[in-house]
Scaffold this motif. Sequence first.
Motif, short mmCIF file in Angstrom:
data_model
loop_
_atom_site.label_atom_id
_atom_site.label_comp_id
_atom_site.label_asym_id
_atom_site.label_seq_id
_atom_site.Cartn_x
_atom_site.Cartn_y
_atom_site.Cartn_z
N LEU A 152 39.52 30.10 35.54
CA LEU A 152 40.15 29.07 34.72
C LEU A 152 41.28 29.71 33.94
CD1 LEU A 152 36.83 27.66 33.25
CD2 LEU A 152 37.97 26.96 35.35
N ASP A 153 42.48 29.20 34.11
CA ASP A 153 43.64 29.79 33.46
C ASP A 153 44.39 28.70 32.70
OD1 ASP A 153 45.52 31.60 32.71
OD2 ASP A 153 46.42 31.84 34.69
N LEU A 154 44.48 28.86 31.39
CA LEU A 154 45.24 27.92 30.56
C LEU A 154 46.70 28.36 30.54
CD1 LEU A 154 42.77 27.50 27.58
CD2 LEU A 154 43.00 26.09 29.62
N GLU A 155 47.56 27.50 31.01
CA GLU A 155 48.97 27.86 31.15
C GLU A 155 49.73 27.77 29.83
OE1 GLU A 155 50.40 25.38 34.26
OE2 GLU A 155 49.02 26.25 35.73
N ASN A 156 49.33 26.86 28.97
CA ASN A 156 50.01 26.71 27.69
C ASN A 156 49.54 27.84 26.75
OD1 ASN A 156 51.19 25.92 25.33
ND2 ASN A 156 50.39 23.83 25.38
N PRO A 157 50.46 28.61 26.18
CA PRO A 157 50.05 29.74 25.34
C PRO A 157 49.34 29.33 24.04
CG PRO A 157 52.43 29.55 25.39
CD PRO A 157 51.90 28.55 26.36
N SER A 158 49.52 28.11 23.59
CA SER A 158 48.87 27.69 22.35
C SER A 158 47.57 26.92 22.60
CB SER A 158 49.82 26.87 21.50
OG SER A 158 50.33 25.79 22.24
N SER A 159 47.15 26.72 23.85
CA SER A 159 45.87 26.09 24.16
C SER A 159 44.78 27.14 24.16
CB SER A 159 45.94 25.41 25.53
OG SER A 159 46.87 24.36 25.52
N TYR A 160 43.54 26.71 23.93
CA TYR A 160 42.42 27.65 23.90
C TYR A 160 41.13 26.91 24.28
CZ TYR A 160 41.96 25.58 19.25
OH TYR A 160 41.86 24.70 18.21
N PHE A 161 40.16 27.66 24.80
CA PHE A 161 38.87 27.10 25.17
C PHE A 161 38.08 26.75 23.91
CE2 PHE A 161 39.80 29.63 28.96
CZ PHE A 161 39.64 28.67 29.93
N CYS A 162 37.59 25.52 23.85
CA CYS A 162 36.83 25.06 22.69
C CYS A 162 36.14 23.75 23.05
CB CYS A 162 37.76 24.86 21.50
SG CYS A 162 36.92 24.41 20.01
N ARG A 163 34.95 23.54 22.50
CA ARG A 163 34.24 22.28 22.68
C ARG A 163 34.67 21.32 21.57
NH1 ARG A 163 28.21 23.03 21.86
NH2 ARG A 163 28.81 22.79 19.71
N ASP A 164 34.82 20.05 21.91
CA ASP A 164 35.20 19.03 20.95
C ASP A 164 34.08 18.86 19.92
OD1 ASP A 164 36.20 16.89 19.58
OD2 ASP A 164 36.21 15.51 21.28
N PRO A 165 34.33 19.12 18.64
CA PRO A 165 33.26 18.99 17.64
C PRO A 165 32.80 17.55 17.44
CG PRO A 165 35.29 19.83 16.64
CD PRO A 165 35.56 19.63 18.09
N ALA A 166 33.63 16.59 17.78
CA ALA A 166 33.26 15.18 17.62
C ALA A 166 32.35 14.70 18.74
CB ALA A 166 34.50 14.32 17.56
N ALA A 167 32.36 15.37 19.89
CA ALA A 167 31.53 14.97 21.04
C ALA A 167 30.17 15.66 20.92
CB ALA A 167 32.22 15.32 22.34
N THR A 168 29.22 15.01 20.28
CA THR A 168 27.92 15.62 20.04
C THR A 168 27.06 15.69 21.30
OG1 THR A 168 27.02 13.48 19.38
CG2 THR A 168 27.87 14.91 17.63
#
Length: 112
Positions: free
Chosen positions: A23-39
């Motif tokens: 998995l490669d994120l192309e945008n330098p300001s994007s990062y892997f994270c889970r949505d805190p609102a999606a319980t």
Amino acid sequence: MIINKSAHQRGFAAGSIYKSEVLDLENPSSYFCRDPAATDLHQFLDEDGLPPVGAVLKFDDPFYSYYDADKSSFVLHKFKYKEAAAVDSVRQCGDFNVRAGKKAIIMMRIQV
């Protein structure tokens, strides 16, 4: 060849297939994270947005998520393979900065 029942039950002639998903994120300001609102995602994904080691993934389960800085929203990707797979290892590539993980490698094992 003569095979006893217990040897067959322990896995004689059984095999595993290993699959790697890069998995490669192309945008330098994007990062892997889970949505805190999606319980409902906490049972599928860790806080870093990647599946935990040992999780069994089935078709259309949440696979990984990341924060897209261009859209200012969280993006969720589903597991696309038809056969179930167990997560064997998860590696994030990058430095020790909290939001530096732009690339992840997920290794999955499929029991045949």
